[in-house]
Design a protein around this motif. Structure first.
Motif, short mmCIF file in Angstrom:
data_model
loop_
_atom_site.label_atom_id
_atom_site.label_comp_id
_atom_site.label_asym_id
_atom_site.label_seq_id
_atom_site.Cartn_x
_atom_site.Cartn_y
_atom_site.Cartn_z
N VAL A 67 -1.79 0.14 7.71
CA VAL A 67 -0.84 0.64 6.70
C VAL A 67 -1.49 1.69 5.82
O VAL A 67 -0.89 2.73 5.50
CB VAL A 67 -0.30 -0.53 5.86
CG1 VAL A 67 0.53 -0.01 4.69
CG2 VAL A 67 0.53 -1.47 6.73
N SER A 68 -2.73 1.43 5.39
CA SER A 68 -3.37 2.34 4.43
C SER A 68 -3.68 3.71 5.03
O SER A 68 -3.80 4.69 4.30
CB SER A 68 -4.65 1.70 3.89
OG SER A 68 -5.52 1.38 4.95
N THR A 69 -3.82 3.79 6.37
CA THR A 69 -4.04 5.10 6.98
C THR A 69 -2.78 5.95 6.96
O THR A 69 -2.84 7.17 7.15
CB THR A 69 -4.52 4.95 8.43
OG1 THR A 69 -3.58 4.14 9.15
CG2 THR A 69 -5.89 4.32 8.48
N LYS A 70 -1.63 5.32 6.74
CA LYS A 70 -0.36 6.04 6.69
C LYS A 70 0.06 6.40 5.28
O LYS A 70 1.03 7.14 5.09
CB LYS A 70 0.75 5.19 7.34
CG LYS A 70 0.41 4.69 8.74
CD LYS A 70 0.22 5.82 9.73
CE LYS A 70 -0.07 5.29 11.13
NZ LYS A 70 -0.29 6.37 12.11
N VAL A 71 -0.62 5.84 4.26
CA VAL A 71 -0.22 6.06 2.88
C VAL A 71 -0.77 7.40 2.39
O VAL A 71 -1.94 7.74 2.63
CB VAL A 71 -0.73 4.91 1.98
CG1 VAL A 71 -0.46 5.20 0.52
CG2 VAL A 71 -0.04 3.60 2.39
N THR A 72 0.09 8.15 1.69
CA THR A 72 -0.33 9.48 1.20
C THR A 72 -0.81 9.43 -0.24
O THR A 72 -1.63 10.27 -0.63
CB THR A 72 0.84 10.46 1.32
OG1 THR A 72 1.99 9.95 0.60
CG2 THR A 72 1.24 10.65 2.79
N ASN A 73 -0.32 8.49 -1.03
CA ASN A 73 -0.74 8.40 -2.43
C ASN A 73 -2.21 7.95 -2.51
O ASN A 73 -2.59 6.93 -1.93
CB ASN A 73 0.16 7.41 -3.19
CG ASN A 73 -0.04 7.50 -4.70
OD1 ASN A 73 -1.15 7.35 -5.19
ND2 ASN A 73 1.04 7.72 -5.42
N VAL A 74 -3.03 8.69 -3.25
CA VAL A 74 -4.47 8.43 -3.26
C VAL A 74 -4.83 7.18 -4.05
O VAL A 74 -5.95 6.66 -3.90
CB VAL A 74 -5.22 9.64 -3.85
CG1 VAL A 74 -5.02 10.85 -2.96
CG2 VAL A 74 -4.75 9.94 -5.27
N TRP A 75 -3.93 6.66 -4.89
CA TRP A 75 -4.27 5.54 -5.76
C TRP A 75 -3.86 4.19 -5.18
O TRP A 75 -4.31 3.16 -5.66
CB TRP A 75 -3.62 5.71 -7.14
CG TRP A 75 -4.13 6.92 -7.86
CD1 TRP A 75 -3.47 8.08 -8.11
CD2 TRP A 75 -5.44 7.08 -8.42
NE1 TRP A 75 -4.27 8.96 -8.78
CE2 TRP A 75 -5.50 8.37 -8.99
CE3 TRP A 75 -6.58 6.28 -8.47
CZ2 TRP A 75 -6.64 8.87 -9.61
CZ3 TRP A 75 -7.72 6.78 -9.10
CH2 TRP A 75 -7.74 8.05 -9.66
N ILE A 76 -2.99 4.18 -4.17
CA ILE A 76 -2.51 2.90 -3.63
C ILE A 76 -3.65 2.12 -2.99
O ILE A 76 -3.80 0.91 -3.20
CB ILE A 76 -1.37 3.15 -2.62
CG1 ILE A 76 -0.14 3.67 -3.35
CG2 ILE A 76 -1.06 1.88 -1.85
CD1 ILE A 76 1.04 3.95 -2.45
N LEU A 77 -4.50 2.78 -2.24
CA LEU A 77 -5.59 2.10 -1.54
C LEU A 77 -6.60 1.46 -2.50
O LEU A 77 -6.90 0.26 -2.36
CB LEU A 77 -6.29 3.09 -0.60
CG LEU A 77 -7.26 2.48 0.42
CD1 LEU A 77 -6.51 1.52 1.33
CD2 LEU A 77 -7.91 3.58 1.24
#
Length: 280
Positions: free
Chosen positions: A8-18
């Motif tokens: 999932v995290s490789t698909k997230v664009t927001n830098v703060w979610i991870l």
């Protein structure tokens, strides 16, 4: 979980979610772990051990951040792993819900009610929704479901010497009767009131009377059966085979209350014979 987060995290664009996800997961883990006091007593440099462990736990997040070209999150994640061992745990204290209206002599029922307060609130809300939408069947189902939940108060198989607290079996039965009458009257009253507000005819009152009588026999049966079985598993099987079906059937067919009463009397005599040496 690491695999899912990695994908999932490789698909997230927001830098703060991870980094926020890692911070939350790591804090929950660090705050809830039970070995910190033991490690501090037995080892030196425990914080370094924690840092190494938390850095290992950060690998899925770091790798996924690199793959997603989220290079800002990588140093934040590493910094979180380094700082977390110095953060003190937060201890939660359970607030005991006062229950002044319930019968004080039955601790098992009070314990069950404290555990089931959220479910009780949900059932009340559903009953209220049934009144708003002129659906009395929903109110009846919620009341029946609460009657089923009440019997779980006596699903605990006790140590047999617990009966020695009472002067005799009749004293224990009197406690069950007092507890059932008072506790069921208090907890069922809001459901019955909602039904009578919606439809206040003789059929509704008759249904409430039959259900109350059936629930009374149900609690009496469970209260006596807990002294008849040695393990929790056998008690659960018995609950599914006899008390629960009889409770449900007697609501629809009130004549079943008679064999239910006979079963309870036989169970009581069996318990009295089995443990007569305690009071002798």
């Amino acid at each position: 979980m690491a695999t899912m987060l990695f994908y999932v995290s490789t698909k997230v664009t927001n830098v703060w979610i991870l980094p926020v996800c890692y911070l939350l997961i790591l804090w929950l883990y660090h705050n809830g772990r039970k070995d910190k006091e033991f490690l501090y007593l037995q080892e030196h440099g425990v914080k370094r051990l924690f840092i190494a462990e938390y850095l290992l736990l950060s690998l899925p997040f770091v790798i996924s951040g690199i793959i997603a070209t989220n290079y800002i999150s990588v140093p934040i994640i590493i910094l979180t792993a380094v700082i977390m061992p110095w953060i003190h745990s937060i201890r939660y204290h359970t607030i005991v819900l006062p229950l002044p209206l319930l019968y004080s002599g039955d601790l098992l029922y009070r314990r069950m009610f404290r555990k089931q307060v959220p479910m009780y609130a949900v059932l009340l809300i559903l009953s209220f929704m049934g009144v708003l939408h002129n659906n009395i069947n929903l109110c009846k189902v919620c009341l029946i479901f609460w009657g089923i939940i009440q019997g779980t108060a006596y699903m605990v198989t006790p140590p047999k010497h617990e009966l020695s607290v009472y002067n005799g079996l009749s004293m224990y039965q009197l406690m069950l009767v007092k507890s059932g009458l008072r506790n069921m009257s208090i907890t069922m009253f809001p459901f019955i009131l909602l039904m009578l507000v919606l439809i206040h005819d003789t059929d509704t009152m008759y249904f409430c009377l039959v259900l109350f009588s059936s629930a009374m026999l149900y609690l009496w049966n469970m209260g006596m059966a807990r002294f008849s079985f040695e393990t929790q598993a056998v008690m659960g099987i018995y609950w599914l085979l006899l008390p629960l079906p009889l409770f449900l059937v007697s609501i629809m067919i009130p004549i079943v209350l008679i064999p239910y009463l006979v079963l309870n009397i036989g169970l009581t005599l069996s318990v009295k014979k089995k443990y007569k040496h305690i009071w002798n």
